[in-house]
Design a protein around this motif. Structure first.
Motif, PDB file in Angstrom:
ATOM      1  N   ALA A 125      53.219  24.412  18.876  1.00  0.00           N
ATOM      2  CA  ALA A 125      52.416  23.663  17.906  1.00  0.00           C
ATOM      3  C   ALA A 125      51.099  23.196  18.521  1.00  0.00           C
ATOM      4  CB  ALA A 125      53.215  22.473  17.372  1.00  0.00           C
ATOM      5  N   ALA A 171      56.471  25.801  10.233  1.00  0.00           N
ATOM      6  CA  ALA A 171      56.385  24.367  10.536  1.00  0.00           C
ATOM      7  C   ALA A 171      55.485  24.083  11.729  1.00  0.00           C
ATOM      8  CB  ALA A 171      57.778  23.802  10.788  1.00  0.00           C
ATOM      9  N   ARG A 225      56.911  18.109  14.205  1.00  0.00           N
ATOM     10  CA  ARG A 225      56.891  19.515  13.809  1.00  0.00           C
ATOM     11  C   ARG A 225      57.990  20.302  14.521  1.00  0.00           C
ATOM     12  NH1 ARG A 225      50.717  20.733  14.933  1.00  0.00           N
ATOM     13  NH2 ARG A 225      50.941  18.843  16.207  1.00  0.00           N
TER      14      ARG A 225
END
Length: 239
Positions: A29, A74, A189
């Motif tokens: 992420a 995500a 996340r």
């Protein structure tokens, strides 16, 4: 280690759906936040997984691919590739090395993230036989296969895939991580990615608290302080 400014493409090579999310979703992420291109390569579809399942292996494979697509979304990953090897039966074969080397030459990553190929006697969960087989095959694909123009010559001859040198590998699940990433800013996340694997985790009571406790302990071990979360890797220079 590679400077962050020199990491523009990352390939994450794992055995099953959810492996990337347990091992590296927070780091992924953060890479995506910086504009790094991230690709997931899954060797199996996880068809032998699940809890109290009613699906056959084909149905489970389809479900787990769908869950992995949601988990990747995500953390901002949209490029996923599935090799379809049988779950629970992976060996570090020449075929698997060629399959991974092919994707390395296609993606041309600066960094590969994959499983540690050795058994972790301190914490056995990351040492699934498929994990160790994929980690070993991925390392062999990085060196020497993907960079050697004479290894698997059909990749260049028939598919136009020229040799590529991966400069660094990060191994997950090993007994002695030497690089920690503070993933506190991406922990929500990471948790969302993990919870996308409903067939694997929905039955686990207190799953979110377990995840936070585990990666919070690593945050303290890494020296980031109480209330911080970390993912750990062993770094291998392969330039």
């Amino acid at each position: 280690m590679l400077p962050e400014s020199e990491i523009n493409r990352v390939l994450v090579v794992t055995a099953h759906p959810d492996d990337a999310d347990f091992g590296a979703a927070g780091s992924v992420a953060l890479f995506v936040d910086r504009g790094v291109e991230v690709t997931y390569l899954l060797v199996t579809d996880g068809d032998a997984g699940g809890n109290e399942r009613t699906l056959d292996n084909s149905g489970m494979a389809e479900l787990r691919r769908t869950e992995q697509l949601a988990a990747a979304k995500a953390v901002g990953v949209t490029d996923l590739r599935f090799l379809g090897h049988p779950d629970g039966q992976v060996v570090p074969s020449l075929e698997l090395r060629r399959d991974i080397a092919r994707v390395i030459r296609q993606v041309r990553p600066d960094l590969v993230i994959t499983h540690h190929p050795d058994r972790n006697y301190r914490f056995v969960a990351p040492s699934h036989p498929d994990h160790r087989a994929v980690g070993g095959a991925a390392l062999d694909a990085v060196y020497p296969d993907a960079r050697n123009p004479y290894a698997f010559p059909e990749l260049a001859r028939d598919e136009g895939l020229e040799a590529w040198t991966v400069r660094e590998v990060w191994l997950t699940g090993g007994p002695a991580p030497d690089h920690w990433v503070d993933v506190t800013g991406a922990m929500d996340r990471k948790l969302a990615a993990l919870q996308s694997h409903v067939s694997q985790v929905a039955h686990v009571e207190g799953f979110a608290d377990f995840v936070k406790s585990r990666f919070g302990a690593w945050g303290e071990q890494a020296g980031f302080g109480e209330g911080r979360y970390a993912e750990g890797f062993q770094v291998v220079s392969t330039a």
